[in-house]
Enzyme design. Sequence first.
Site, PDB file in Angstrom:
ATOM      1  N   ASN A 108      -5.098   9.680   8.730  1.00  0.00           N
ATOM      2  CA  ASN A 108      -4.016   9.108   9.539  1.00  0.00           C
ATOM      3  C   ASN A 108      -2.710   9.616   8.930  1.00  0.00           C
ATOM      4  OD1 ASN A 108      -2.153   7.608  10.901  1.00  0.00           O
ATOM      5  ND2 ASN A 108      -2.829   5.609  10.105  1.00  0.00           N
ATOM      6  N   LYS A 147       0.179   9.166   9.912  1.00  0.00           N
ATOM      7  CA  LYS A 147       1.295   8.221  10.122  1.00  0.00           C
ATOM      8  C   LYS A 147       2.533   8.986  10.616  1.00  0.00           C
ATOM      9  CE  LYS A 147      -0.912   4.983   7.083  1.00  0.00           C
ATOM     10  NZ  LYS A 147      -0.843   3.870   6.161  1.00  0.00           N
ATOM     11  N   HIS A 162      -3.603  -0.884  14.123  1.00  0.00           N
ATOM     12  CA  HIS A 162      -3.323  -0.606  12.711  1.00  0.00           C
ATOM     13  C   HIS A 162      -2.427  -1.709  12.163  1.00  0.00           C
ATOM     14  CE1 HIS A 162      -1.826   1.273   9.079  1.00  0.00           C
ATOM     15  NE2 HIS A 162      -2.890   2.052   9.136  1.00  0.00           N
ATOM     16  N   GLU A 178       0.082  -1.622  10.414  1.00  0.00           N
ATOM     17  CA  GLU A 178       1.526  -1.341  10.558  1.00  0.00           C
ATOM     18  C   GLU A 178       1.987  -1.664  11.979  1.00  0.00           C
ATOM     19  OE1 GLU A 178       1.202   2.590   8.899  1.00  0.00           O
ATOM     20  OE2 GLU A 178       0.732   1.651   6.980  1.00  0.00           O
ATOM     21  N   GLU A 199      -9.351  -2.322   6.922  1.00  0.00           N
ATOM     22  CA  GLU A 199      -8.261  -1.944   6.032  1.00  0.00           C
ATOM     23  C   GLU A 199      -7.586  -3.197   5.491  1.00  0.00           C
ATOM     24  OE1 GLU A 199      -6.900   2.325   7.213  1.00  0.00           O
ATOM     25  OE2 GLU A 199      -5.589   0.850   8.130  1.00  0.00           O
ATOM     26  N   GLY A 252      -1.543   2.005   0.966  1.00  0.00           N
ATOM     27  CA  GLY A 252      -0.397   2.679   0.365  1.00  0.00           C
ATOM     28  C   GLY A 252       0.050   2.076  -0.956  1.00  0.00           C
ATOM     29  N   SER A 294      -5.818   3.144   0.332  1.00  0.00           N
ATOM     30  CA  SER A 294      -5.791   3.895  -0.917  1.00  0.00           C
ATOM     31  C   SER A 294      -7.088   4.659  -1.215  1.00  0.00           C
ATOM     32  CB  SER A 294      -5.413   2.985  -2.097  1.00  0.00           C
ATOM     33  OG  SER A 294      -4.086   2.486  -1.908  1.00  0.00           O
TER      34      SER A 294
END
Length: 250
Positions: A9, A11, A95, A97, A167, A173, A213
């Site tokens: 991904n 992003k 996702h 985010e 996730e 991250g 990660s």
Amino acid sequence: MRRAFIAGNWKMYKTPTEAKAFARELRSALADVKDRDILVGVSFVNIAGVVEELKGSQIWVAAQNMYYEKEGAFTGEVSPVQLKDAGVTHVILGHSERRHIFGETDEMINKKVRAALDHGLLPILCVGELLEEREKGETEKVCKHQVVEAYKGLSREEALKVTIAYEPVWAIGTGKTATPEDANQVHAFIRKVLAELYDQDVAEKTCIQYGGSVKPENIDALMAQEHIDGALVGGASLKLDSFVRIVRFQ
Ligand code: G3H
């Protein structure tokens, strides 16, 4: 019996020029890898160039989001029909985010899953708990809720087209990875939820990726777990060497 599925991904990284060049490098570095599925999730503006570079290869291209209407006065949005025509096969939906920065709700995500399937796109549905939810022991409750809501109204055949990416939000991250055993436990739990919603066969056939990660140093241990079928890789998918090593997990 489940085929491994490694997805990058990207992003909101890489310009169209950079994305095209990177796709070209990836294609040649992974040309011999045929026993697992590979995908890159790219920004809307990068789709055309990356699709062109990867045409005829075994690497699929995904969008990272979409709107659920087919067309209309929705300034700034991108529809499943547009994505399909642009050559993407998959779309990453829900996702964290999108959920936590842009306020996407379970209801919106369900509509997006529905729309993706209606227009021949394969959803990669992301689920996962926040740190405070994990600390309160709510990981299973949160993941179950997100799965149940996203699959609302899907037939068994449609359910079989969905990939789930677990996730844990606190691992994205941050350099903190869930231990392979902890992740495996949540994956097994998600499979149980699918068995309750549909049947054992759907539970066993559904690909469940881990994300958060993932890097060359931990991919082998993650993939060795029974219920971890793949990975959704953010940061480590942006560099050729690390993504290639992750795809070539042993
Ligand atoms: O979609 C990918 C995930 O958000 C993981 O990102 O590998 O940078 O932690 P990360």
